[in-house]
Each structure stands twice: as C-alpha cells, then as structure tokens.
Scaffold this motif. Structure first.
Motif, PDB file in Angstrom:
ATOM      1  N   ARG A   1       1.337  -1.290   0.378  1.00 35.51           N
ATOM      2  CA  ARG A   1      -0.301   0.302   0.257  1.00 35.51           C
ATOM      3  C   ARG A   1       0.609   1.594  -0.146  1.00 35.51           C
ATOM      4  O   ARG A   1       0.723   2.165  -0.877  1.00 35.51           O
ATOM      5  CB  ARG A   1      -0.889   0.206   1.626  1.00 35.51           C
ATOM      6  N   ARG A   2       1.936   0.688   0.556  1.00 38.02           N
ATOM      7  CA  ARG A   2       2.440   2.971   1.179  1.00 38.02           C
ATOM      8  C   ARG A   2       4.129   2.012   1.240  1.00 38.02           C
ATOM      9  O   ARG A   2       4.314   0.911   1.589  1.00 38.02           O
ATOM     10  CB  ARG A   2       2.663   3.407   2.568  1.00 38.02           C
ATOM     11  N   GLY A   3       4.691   2.898   1.946  1.00 40.06           N
ATOM     12  CA  GLY A   3       6.343   2.036   2.453  1.00 40.06           C
ATOM     13  C   GLY A   3       7.458   2.432   1.275  1.00 40.06           C
ATOM     14  O   GLY A   3       6.812   2.568   0.089  1.00 40.06           O
ATOM     15  N   THR A   4       8.644   1.551   1.704  1.00 44.49           N
ATOM     16  CA  THR A   4       9.974   1.953   0.304  1.00 44.49           C
ATOM     17  C   THR A   4      10.612   0.611   0.949  1.00 44.49           C
ATOM     18  O   THR A   4      10.788  -0.133   1.778  1.00 44.49           O
ATOM     19  CB  THR A   4      10.836   3.289   0.845  1.00 44.49           C
ATOM     20  N   LEU A   5      10.572   0.230  -0.533  1.00 48.78           N
ATOM     21  CA  LEU A   5      11.938  -1.319  -0.916  1.00 48.78           C
ATOM     22  C   LEU A   5      12.720  -1.124  -1.109  1.00 48.78           C
ATOM     23  O   LEU A   5      12.399  -0.925  -2.137  1.00 48.78           O
ATOM     24  CB  LEU A   5      10.947  -1.975  -1.207  1.00 48.78           C
ATOM     25  N   LEU A   6      14.035  -1.205  -0.729  1.00 51.41           N
ATOM     26  CA  LEU A   6      14.997  -0.638  -1.476  1.00 51.41           C
ATOM     27  C   LEU A   6      15.511  -2.002  -1.595  1.00 51.41           C
ATOM     28  O   LEU A   6      16.112  -2.988  -0.800  1.00 51.41           O
ATOM     29  CB  LEU A   6      16.182   0.754   0.141  1.00 51.41           C
ATOM     30  N   LEU A   7      16.264  -1.714  -2.796  1.00 52.95           N
ATOM     31  CA  LEU A   7      17.368  -3.145  -3.301  1.00 52.95           C
ATOM     32  C   LEU A   7      18.203  -2.297  -3.533  1.00 52.95           C
ATOM     33  O   LEU A   7      18.580  -1.393  -4.670  1.00 52.95           O
ATOM     34  CB  LEU A   7      16.320  -3.380  -4.961  1.00 52.95           C
TER      35      LEU A   7
ATOM     36  N   ARG B   1      16.525   4.629  -8.670  1.00 57.59           N
ATOM     37  CA  ARG B   1      15.549   4.091 -10.273  1.00 57.59           C
ATOM     38  C   ARG B   1      14.479   4.005  -8.928  1.00 57.59           C
ATOM     39  O   ARG B   1      14.189   2.952  -8.303  1.00 57.59           O
ATOM     40  CB  ARG B   1      15.313   3.410 -11.014  1.00 57.59           C
ATOM     41  N   ARG B   2      12.842   4.662  -9.316  1.00 47.66           N
ATOM     42  CA  ARG B   2      12.017   4.404  -8.737  1.00 47.66           C
ATOM     43  C   ARG B   2      10.943   3.989  -9.448  1.00 47.66           C
ATOM     44  O   ARG B   2      10.651   4.375 -10.662  1.00 47.66           O
ATOM     45  CB  ARG B   2      11.878   5.612  -7.879  1.00 47.66           C
ATOM     46  N   TYR B   3       9.925   2.616  -8.761  1.00 48.77           N
ATOM     47  CA  TYR B   3       8.985   2.475  -8.997  1.00 48.77           C
ATOM     48  C   TYR B   3       7.794   2.811  -8.574  1.00 48.77           C
ATOM     49  O   TYR B   3       7.697   2.111  -6.663  1.00 48.77           O
ATOM     50  CB  TYR B   3       9.407   1.212  -9.433  1.00 48.77           C
ATOM     51  N   ALA B   4       6.861   2.706  -8.606  1.00 50.29           N
ATOM     52  CA  ALA B   4       5.037   3.382  -7.599  1.00 50.29           C
ATOM     53  C   ALA B   4       4.584   2.060  -7.569  1.00 50.29           C
ATOM     54  O   ALA B   4       4.088   1.481  -9.020  1.00 50.29           O
ATOM     55  CB  ALA B   4       5.332   4.269  -8.001  1.00 50.29           C
ATOM     56  N   GLY B   5       3.952   1.851  -6.777  1.00 53.49           N
ATOM     57  CA  GLY B   5       2.773   0.884  -6.717  1.00 53.49           C
ATOM     58  C   GLY B   5       2.637   0.260  -5.573  1.00 53.49           C
ATOM     59  O   GLY B   5       2.819   0.961  -4.072  1.00 53.49           O
TER      60      GLY B   5
ATOM     61  N   ASP C   1      -3.341   0.360  -3.382  1.00 57.35           N
ATOM     62  CA  ASP C   1      -3.182   1.912  -3.238  1.00 57.35           C
ATOM     63  C   ASP C   1      -2.445   2.845  -4.270  1.00 57.35           C
ATOM     64  O   ASP C   1      -2.581   3.502  -4.616  1.00 57.35           O
ATOM     65  CB  ASP C   1      -2.745   1.610  -2.025  1.00 57.35           C
ATOM     66  N   GLY C   2      -1.187   1.758  -4.757  1.00 55.88           N
ATOM     67  CA  GLY C   2       0.069   2.391  -5.352  1.00 55.88           C
ATOM     68  C   GLY C   2       0.201   3.390  -4.906  1.00 55.88           C
ATOM     69  O   GLY C   2       1.436   4.642  -5.900  1.00 55.88           O
TER      70      GLY C   2
END
Length: 280
Positions: free
Chosen positions: A210-216, A262-266, A271-272
């Motif tokens: 839904r929200r938050g950040t995943l760092l790879l 590089r950023r990807y949203a979802g 919720d995106g």
C-alpha cells in the motif's frame, strides 16, 4: 556500575523452552538463587532455569544508572530457546549462539543482539528498540502474529544473512535491513516503513504493497507488473534517508545522496502509493 548477568547453557532439556522471562532488567533485580528457581514454560512441560543454565553475576545495581546499561548474556544458546527478548522494554541482551522462534516478539525497547541464526517470527510485531541477527533468519520476520492485522510498528531489525519468506508482512512502521537474500512475498501487504534487501528476492515480493519503501541493492530479474516507473523528484527524501542509513550495515551505509536510485511506484492493484527504489 551496571549489572551483567550471564546464563551459560549447560544441559539441553530435550524440548523447546520459552525464554521470554529471561530479560535484562527483571533478572538484574533478582539474586542468582532466585534466577535458578525461575520456572520456564516448555510446551506441556516446564523446567527451572538452574537445570538448564549455569548462572553468574558481575557488577552491582546502580539506581542512578541508565537502565540500558543493564546487561544479560546467554552463552551457548541454541535453537530450542524460543521467545528470547520477547516484550523486552529496556537493557541489553546478547545471545552467543543461535536462537529459536519469536525472538524479540513485541519488543518495545532496548538492544537484542544474536550472534548466530534466529528462527521464525523474529521481531514479530516489534514496536521499538534494536534487534540484530548476525546470521540468517526464518520466515515472517517483522511480520504479524496469526490473526493480527499489523506487523512491525517501530524499531530497527538488522539481519546480516538471509531472511525467509514473508519478510515484514503487514509491517506498518520501522526499519528492516537484510544483508543477504529474502524469500518469497517479501514486503507483502506493506502498510508503511522501510525495508532494504542487499541480495535477491523470492517470488511475489511487494505483493499488495500500500505504502512504504522497499530498497533494493540489486536490480531484480523481474519487476512486479503492478508497479510503474516512478520518475524523479524525491531528492530531499533520498538525502534524509541516506543520512539515516549511514550507521547501518553495508551496502546501505555506503549509499550517498548524490546517487539517486531508479524509482517504481505501486502496488497499483491496491493503493499505488508504495515505492521500490533500485540502486543498480
């Protein structure tokens, strides 16, 4: 002077032991004889601490000292010791060896450091403090207990090795960093918070995010189809984030504000408003 209580495993009881009662502050207020008589649940059985541990004490209690200076050390620890540090509120707990399931469960403060591996449900519903696992970690780390709707809601979990499946499932707040790989469904149903994975991810990562950040730290083989290119415009956020990661484990501590990922949203299927930031 701080109180250092040392529990050295001398005998494996042959069954799993609930070690939730073994916390730095409560044990510091007890004599060695009292600790030896402490009853520890063990499934349908139970045992006393003196049958399992050699117990020693150094230092004296200081009512004016910082409670986080109170130290408990568990030596020769093994995977049959469950719930180490569960509901811990203060002090420092050092585990020399591996630990069982539910370590740091619902922990709200203090420091828990595990030298070896940790079992399933580590830091489950953690609310504060810092938990470090030097080895690998089982499934559902920083997730929710069965039937509950929220996983980790605060604190910092650092796993130097690999993490199992369902890492940070339903996590709502806090920081989770993994120095190795993560299993399937990592960051699934993430509500908020920050998760970093240095290695590879299993299938279905960021599912229902839904929200938050995943760092790879590494570019995944496949990006989820429900994530879209997120563009730029997050320079200030990235600058603050890299500053907060400076004292954490590599490679996250080596990231700099000048190197934008590089950023990807979802996940746009729910919720995106979540994001995946890929450094390479």
């Amino acid at each position: 002077m701080s109180v250092v209580t040392t529990l050295r495993v001398k005998t494996a009881p042959g069954f799993r032991v609930d070690a939730a009662a073994l916390l730095p502050a409560p044990l510091a207020a007890m004599t060695v004889a009292q600790i030896e008589r402490l009853v520890l649940p063990a499934g349908n059985d139970r045992c006393v601490a003196g049958d399992v541990f050699d117990i020693s004490r150094s230092g004296e209690a200081d009512t004016d000292a910082d409670t986080d200076a109170t130290i408990l050390v568990i030596e020769n620890a093994a995977s049959w010791l469950d719930r180490i540090g569960a509901r811990m509120t203060q002090g420092r707990l050092f585990v020399r060896g591996s630990a069982g399931d539910h370590c740091g469960e619902q922990m709200t403060g203090g420091v828990l450091h595990i030298d070896g591996d940790a079992g399933h449900f580590t830091a489950c519903e953690m609310r504060g403090g810092r938990l470090t696992v030097r080895g690998h970690c089982g499934d559902f780390a920083a997730g929710a207990l069965a039937g509950d709707m929220e996983g980790m809601t605060g604190g910092t979990l650092t796993i130097h090795g690999n993490a199992g499946a369902r890492l940070a499932d339903r996590m709502r707040r806090g920081l989770v960093l993994v120095g190795g790989n993560a299993g399937e469904f990592a960051a699934s149903r993430l509500v908020a918070g920050t998760i970093g994975v240095a290695g590879q991810l299993g299938a279905h990562y960021a599912y229902g995010m839904r929200r938050g950040t995943l760092l790879l730290a590494q570019r995944p083989t496949n990006l989820p189809p429900t994530f879209t290119e997120g563009g730029r415009g997050f320079d200030v956020f990235w600058s603050l984030l890299t500053r907060s990661l400076a004292g954490e484990i590599a490679p996250f501590s080596q990231w700099r504000a000048a190197n934008l990922p590089r950023r990807y949203a979802g996940d746009v299927a729910v919720d995106g408003r979540g994001e995946i930031l890929v450094m390479s």
